[in-house]
Design an enzyme around this catalytic site. Sequence first.
Site, short mmCIF file in Angstrom:
data_model
loop_
_atom_site.label_atom_id
_atom_site.label_comp_id
_atom_site.label_asym_id
_atom_site.label_seq_id
_atom_site.Cartn_x
_atom_site.Cartn_y
_atom_site.Cartn_z
N THR A 210 -17.98 1.54 -11.40
CA THR A 210 -18.93 2.55 -10.73
C THR A 210 -19.03 4.01 -11.53
OG1 THR A 210 -17.86 1.63 -8.83
CG2 THR A 210 -19.34 3.65 -8.47
N GLU A 426 19.49 -8.97 -6.36
CA GLU A 426 18.55 -8.13 -7.59
C GLU A 426 19.42 -8.23 -9.09
OE1 GLU A 426 15.92 -7.24 -7.41
OE2 GLU A 426 15.84 -7.34 -5.06
P1 ADP Z 1 -14.52 0.07 -9.85
O1 ADP Z 1 -15.97 0.56 -9.45
O2 ADP Z 1 -14.50 -0.76 -11.29
O3 ADP Z 1 -13.81 -0.53 -8.79
P2 ADP Z 1 -14.19 2.86 -9.90
O4 ADP Z 1 -15.35 3.17 -10.91
O5 ADP Z 1 -14.63 3.00 -8.56
O6 ADP Z 1 -13.80 1.34 -10.40
O7 ADP Z 1 -13.03 3.66 -10.53
C1 ADP Z 1 -12.29 4.24 -9.57
C2 ADP Z 1 -11.71 5.45 -9.98
O8 ADP Z 1 -10.66 5.13 -11.08
C3 ADP Z 1 -12.54 6.24 -10.76
O9 ADP Z 1 -13.35 7.12 -10.01
C4 ADP Z 1 -11.89 7.19 -11.66
O10 ADP Z 1 -11.21 8.26 -11.15
C5 ADP Z 1 -10.88 5.87 -12.22
N1 ADP Z 1 -10.91 5.49 -13.56
C6 ADP Z 1 -11.23 4.29 -13.72
N2 ADP Z 1 -11.62 4.00 -15.08
C7 ADP Z 1 -11.65 5.15 -15.51
C8 ADP Z 1 -12.11 5.48 -16.92
N3 ADP Z 1 -12.21 4.65 -17.98
N4 ADP Z 1 -11.70 6.80 -17.34
C9 ADP Z 1 -11.54 7.57 -16.23
N5 ADP Z 1 -11.40 7.30 -14.97
C10 ADP Z 1 -11.32 6.21 -14.60
ZN ZN Z 2 14.10 -11.43 -5.26
#
Ligand code: ADP
Ligand code: ZN
Length: 608
Positions: A210, A426
């Site tokens: 996203t 463990e």
């Molecule tokens: P997806 O759509 O792949 O499930 P998202 O784009 O919703 O993932 O990512 C969720 C959050 O993770 C983002 O809002 C951001 O804060 C963080 N994040 C994920 N990948 C990155 C990246 N490459 N750099 C910075 N932040 C990231």
């Molecule tokens: Zn165990």
Amino acid sequence: MKNLIKNALFFFILLLMIASFFSLYDDQKEQTKIVGIGILIQQINNEEVAEIIIQGNKLNVALKNEDKEIIQKEVGESLSEILKNFNIPKEKIDEIKIEVQDESGMNFWLTVILPFMVPLLLIGVFIYFMMRGVQGMNSKAMMFGQSRAKEFSKDGKDKITFKNVAGAEGAKEELKEVVEFLKFSKKFHELGARIPRGVLLLGSPGTGKTLMARAVAGEADVAFFHISGSEFVEMFVGVGASRVRDLFKTAKKNTPCIVFIDEIDAVGRRRGSGLGGSHDEREQTLNQILVEMDGFETHSNIIVIAATNRPDVLDPALLRPGRFDRRVVIDMPDIKDREAILKVHARKKPLSKEVSLRRIAERTPGFSGADLANLLNEAAILASRRNKKIINMQELYEAIEKVMLGPERKSRILSDKEKKITAYHEAGHAIVAHFLPNTDPVQKISIIARGETGGYTLKLPMEDKHMHTRSEFIEELAVLLAGYVTEKKIFREVTTGATSDLRRATDLARKLITDYGMSETLGPRTYGDKEEMIFLGREIREQRDYSEKTAEQIDREISSFINNAAQQAKGIVISKHEYLKKVTNALLKYEILEKEKFEKIVGEKHVI
Ligand code: ADP
Ligand code: ZN
């Protein structure tokens, strides 16, 4: 539904009010006696009657002693006739004041009309409310067809560009092309190039798909429409398709723009594999998406970016040229990317000077971008709960475990017996992991409950791994079974504490055989068609593409893998019994053993 309950309540109260009104009216009546006509005749003869008011068939009689009576007379017989029939002398009648009243008085309304009117009124009101409710629903049903796409304005202050996306250089490089298409579309059109319409982002959840799509929109300075595939799928057939239409209508008004469809696999699964009712709906929605994409004019500057983590289940129709023909893979971040992502998210957080994000990146293989963002947030929360002004390494380490395993549950008090069992369990995992050559080194052992687990043994790979060997898996099986084996060896019986270990071991063994082709007897092939089906909302994972006999063979092979692993674990637990005891005692004393302390007891790990 809520409305219905409200209405019902309203009617109930109305009914109560009416009922109480009638009972009040009845109360008034009780003060006057209802008597027969015979008594009245007697009273007239005795000259006790002062006044008679005739109201229809009712005689309201006022006696001289101020008592009141009501007499019901026969229909159609007038009072004078009655009096004549009873031979009452004329003088006696003359003494009584007789008055004839119309029945149009209040009484008439209350007694005759109201009983009819009230139910009618109630029904009327009920129908009115029903209509209103239905109308409300109708207008909601109208809204249903709208896309609910969220638009992010292109020049808001939280504009996202490639700078906000750390790592993923390869993906960025490929998407730069898309940015150019949007920015300089004229240039491409002039050369007769067909601009791609769809880009498929492939990657596990949380890898920043996203974020990446928004960054593309930010870089190209175009509008961004965001909708999730699961939002298309509603109870009613046709709603999804109408939402798609609405979404693209809005998009076309806002060109150039990016339409981002998250979780496209929710609608774009291979057609014809669904059994449940949602199947038709998905198909219609998917068709509508394809129709819209095919219908783009060559000059319309809309690029659809769709995200999924299940490219294998997508309908091939989606992937044809002119549709989602570009595919960009976003990998799980490697150590370098993890450090970069941590840096991006640490920007607004006060970190102490001793913090090394590199060390955190080393300790977090398998974390997605979202996990890392979450980790830093958890660390900040921890620090603020401890009234610290800056975040230290300690908080970051604790946050790693919290993200990985769930919050610590110190409140779950173990009895001494349970504690001893957990410690041995463990320690068993740790010892077996330590003395097998192909396993990851033990980082930490804990007997403090966390999330779902009683205690845990944390192993971390020395480096990011993309491939695993058969011997690694075999040893992993032994480590998984080590807890169970140790409990059995020390206490002569097992507890429920080993349940999840056993489940994981069984799953792993099955995968070795059916997916990885690592079984000698069953050979290098896969078993089970992984095409997914949705039946009544539940996913049925596998479709058998092998015989009943093979199924039996697989079962036997799973058992044999697990038995061998248990034997291997048992061998180590017995031969390293001294260490097992020492580690257990240390665990009982400290509850948590870090790598350094653990290796002080058992020596350094020999890795091949
Ligand atoms: P997806 O759509 O792949 O499930 P998202 O784009 O919703 O993932 O990512 C969720 C959050 O993770 C983002 O809002 C951001 O804060 C963080 N994040 C994920 N990948 C990155 C990246 N490459 N750099 C910075 N932040 C990231
Ligand atoms: Zn165990």
